[in-house]
Write an enzyme that holds these catalytic residues in place. Sequence first.
Site, PDB file in Angstrom:
ATOM      1  N   ASN A 107       0.675  -1.201  -0.036  1.00  0.00           N
ATOM      2  CA  ASN A 107       0.026   0.051  -0.009  1.00  0.00           C
ATOM      3  C   ASN A 107       0.967   1.264  -0.037  1.00  0.00           C
ATOM      4  OD1 ASN A 107       0.691  -0.710   2.692  1.00  0.00           O
ATOM      5  ND2 ASN A 107      -1.265   0.283   3.508  1.00  0.00           N
TER       6      ASN A 107
ATOM      7  N   GLU B  66      -2.737  -4.612  -3.618  1.00  0.00           N
ATOM      8  CA  GLU B  66      -3.336  -5.310  -4.352  1.00  0.00           C
ATOM      9  C   GLU B  66      -3.568  -4.500  -5.932  1.00  0.00           C
ATOM     10  OE1 GLU B  66      -4.754  -4.600  -1.516  1.00  0.00           O
ATOM     11  OE2 GLU B  66      -6.181  -6.234  -0.970  1.00  0.00           O
TER      12      GLU B  66
HETATM   13  N1  THU Z   1      -5.174  -1.618   2.361  1.00  0.00           N
HETATM   14  C1  THU Z   1      -4.654  -2.332   1.268  1.00  0.00           C
HETATM   15  O1  THU Z   1      -3.372  -2.188   0.955  1.00  0.00           O
HETATM   16  N2  THU Z   1      -5.451  -3.492   0.409  1.00  0.00           N
HETATM   17  C2  THU Z   1      -6.845  -3.701   1.291  1.00  0.00           C
HETATM   18  O2  THU Z   1      -7.280  -4.685   0.636  1.00  0.00           O
HETATM   19  C3  THU Z   1      -7.430  -2.883   2.343  1.00  0.00           C
HETATM   20  C4  THU Z   1      -6.630  -1.711   2.724  1.00  0.00           C
HETATM   21  C5  THU Z   1      -4.424  -0.283   2.688  1.00  0.00           C
HETATM   22  C6  THU Z   1      -5.197   0.744   2.278  1.00  0.00           C
HETATM   23  C7  THU Z   1      -4.600   1.921   3.474  1.00  0.00           C
HETATM   24  O3  THU Z   1      -3.359   2.106   3.145  1.00  0.00           O
HETATM   25  C8  THU Z   1      -4.510   0.832   4.752  1.00  0.00           C
HETATM   26  O4  THU Z   1      -4.679  -0.575   4.180  1.00  0.00           O
HETATM   27  C9  THU Z   1      -5.724   1.031   5.789  1.00  0.00           C
HETATM   28  O5  THU Z   1      -6.866   0.942   5.103  1.00  0.00           O
END
Ligand code: THU
Length: 124
Positions: free
Chosen positions: A40, A53
């Site tokens: 992320n 993802e």
């Molecule tokens: N996040 C992801 O990277 N993938 C997901 O499927 C759920 C959420 C990240 C986004 C944000 O940076 C952090 O998790 C908290 O929501």
Amino acid sequence: MRDLLELAKTARENAYAPYSNFLVGAALLCKNGKVYTGCNVENAAYSPTLCAERVAFGKAISEGEKDFVAIAVVGGKRGGETAPCTPCGVCRQVMGEFCKPDFLICTEGKTYSLQELLPEGFSL
Ligand code: THU
């Protein structure tokens, strides 16, 4: 699938998440055996944040990949253990754009099909 989860864990080490402190890693397996990873990437304005993802899908699509088998996802708070982490709704919709219903989504402990996580998904 254990190997894919390990690659997702390694990708998670690069997560840029100073706002939520929730670190996520993903590893996307293509039919040709190649794996594209993602983490992320957050932003001070919040909404530009990219999920792990979608970073992995963006890398793969931009390299010309078209056939996808599975994605592994691991997440957890900074400094803590990783825990089962299922993709958010936006990421599921992106998966629906590029993957068939039998595409696999592997979390720590449970594997789902895209059909299970995105039933009746929107498409044009
Ligand atoms: N996040 C992801 O990277 N993938 C997901 O499927 C759920 C959420 C990240 C986004 C944000 O940076 C952090 O998790 C908290 O929501």
